[in-house]
Design a protein around this motif. Structure first.
Motif, mmCIF file in Angstrom:
data_model
loop_
_atom_site.group_PDB
_atom_site.id
_atom_site.type_symbol
_atom_site.label_atom_id
_atom_site.label_comp_id
_atom_site.label_asym_id
_atom_site.label_seq_id
_atom_site.Cartn_x
_atom_site.Cartn_y
_atom_site.Cartn_z
ATOM 1 N N GLU A 89 0.854 -1.185 0.000
ATOM 2 C CA GLU A 89 0.000 0.000 0.000
ATOM 3 C C GLU A 89 0.889 1.235 0.000
ATOM 4 O O GLU A 89 1.869 1.309 0.748
ATOM 5 N N GLY A 90 0.589 2.177 -0.864
ATOM 6 C CA GLY A 90 1.386 3.389 -0.967
ATOM 7 C C GLY A 90 2.593 3.246 -1.884
ATOM 8 O O GLY A 90 3.328 4.199 -2.095
ATOM 9 N N GLY A 91 2.792 2.038 -2.425
ATOM 10 C CA GLY A 91 3.910 1.810 -3.334
ATOM 11 C C GLY A 91 3.618 2.378 -4.718
ATOM 12 O O GLY A 91 2.509 2.813 -5.014
ATOM 13 N N SER A 92 4.627 2.373 -5.567
ATOM 14 C CA SER A 92 4.446 2.904 -6.915
ATOM 15 C C SER A 92 4.992 1.932 -7.945
ATOM 16 O O SER A 92 5.794 1.053 -7.634
ATOM 17 N N GLU A 112 -0.862 6.273 -19.939
ATOM 18 C CA GLU A 112 -1.937 6.919 -19.169
ATOM 19 C C GLU A 112 -3.193 6.049 -19.155
ATOM 20 O O GLU A 112 -3.818 5.852 -18.110
ATOM 21 N N GLU A 113 -3.551 5.512 -20.309
ATOM 22 C CA GLU A 113 -4.747 4.663 -20.411
ATOM 23 C C GLU A 113 -4.589 3.389 -19.579
ATOM 24 O O GLU A 113 -5.512 2.979 -18.871
ATOM 25 N N GLY A 119 -6.592 1.509 -12.280
ATOM 26 C CA GLY A 119 -6.946 2.239 -11.069
ATOM 27 C C GLY A 119 -5.842 3.136 -10.546
ATOM 28 O O GLY A 119 -5.854 3.529 -9.380
ATOM 29 N N LEU A 120 -4.878 3.478 -11.390
ATOM 30 C CA LEU A 120 -3.760 4.323 -11.001
ATOM 31 C C LEU A 120 -3.766 5.592 -11.845
ATOM 32 O O LEU A 120 -4.615 5.759 -12.714
ATOM 33 N N HIS A 121 -2.822 6.476 -11.579
ATOM 34 C CA HIS A 121 -2.631 7.617 -12.468
ATOM 35 C C HIS A 121 -1.140 7.891 -12.585
ATOM 36 O O HIS A 121 -0.350 7.492 -11.730
ATOM 37 N N ALA A 139 -1.303 5.255 -6.913
ATOM 38 C CA ALA A 139 -2.731 5.215 -6.613
ATOM 39 C C ALA A 139 -3.234 6.644 -6.439
ATOM 40 O O ALA A 139 -2.511 7.497 -5.923
ATOM 41 N N PRO A 140 -4.461 6.905 -6.894
ATOM 42 C CA PRO A 140 -4.992 8.250 -6.709
ATOM 43 C C PRO A 140 -5.159 8.558 -5.225
ATOM 44 O O PRO A 140 -5.370 7.663 -4.418
#
Length: 145
Positions: A89-92, A112-113, A119-121, A139-140
């Motif tokens: 959680e909180g990882g990228s 981006e798509e 569920g990310l940006h 995560a947003p």
């Protein structure tokens, strides 16, 4: 402990790696490793975290995921979702793609798509090394109440 003198190229790699949001002591799982990846970038990342990168078969929690991705590698959404499997959680997730004009280049809109579908940006792109661009996916932020 005395540090060795680094070349301008090594300093640039270290700066690129540090802009990815990955820090010392983190576990980084790597997907998409092949003969075309930038080993100097990988070594700079390993130097930063203080350990080797974990491979695709790693079964524990990872603080960050690194995905080397080329245009003909298949479905980027599937790769990003696979990257989420062990992500803390909180990882990228960092998606590395060949730069524009190089074989296997991936359009930023495709990244981006894929991020949105998973569920990310995207939270910015970095000139990672000579042939690769790194795009960080996160995560947003949770909705405000």
């Amino acid at each position: 402990m005395e540090k060795g003198v680094s070349t301008p190229a090594q300093s640039a790699l270290q700066a690129s790696v540090s802009r990815l949001g990955i820090t010392e002591g983190q576990v980084v799982q790597e997907f998409g490793y092949d003969s075309d990846v930038d080993d100097d970038f990988r070594f700079a990342l390993e130097d930063l975290v203080g350990s080797e990168l974990e491979d695709e078969d790693y079964g524990d929690v990872a603080d960050a995921v690194l995905i080397w991705w080329r245009d003909d590698d298949g479905d980027l959404v599937d790769a990003v979702v696979d990257g989420l499997t062990n992500l803390a959680e909180g990882g990228s997730i960092v998606v590395l793609t060949p730069k524009s004009g190089r074989p296997g280049h991936v359009d930023a809109s495709d990244i981006e798509e894929a991020a949105t579908t998973a569920g990310l940006h995207t939270s910015g792109a970095v000139n990672a090394c000579e042939d690769w661009t790194a795009t960080r996916l996160v995560a947003p932020k949770s909705a405000r109440r």
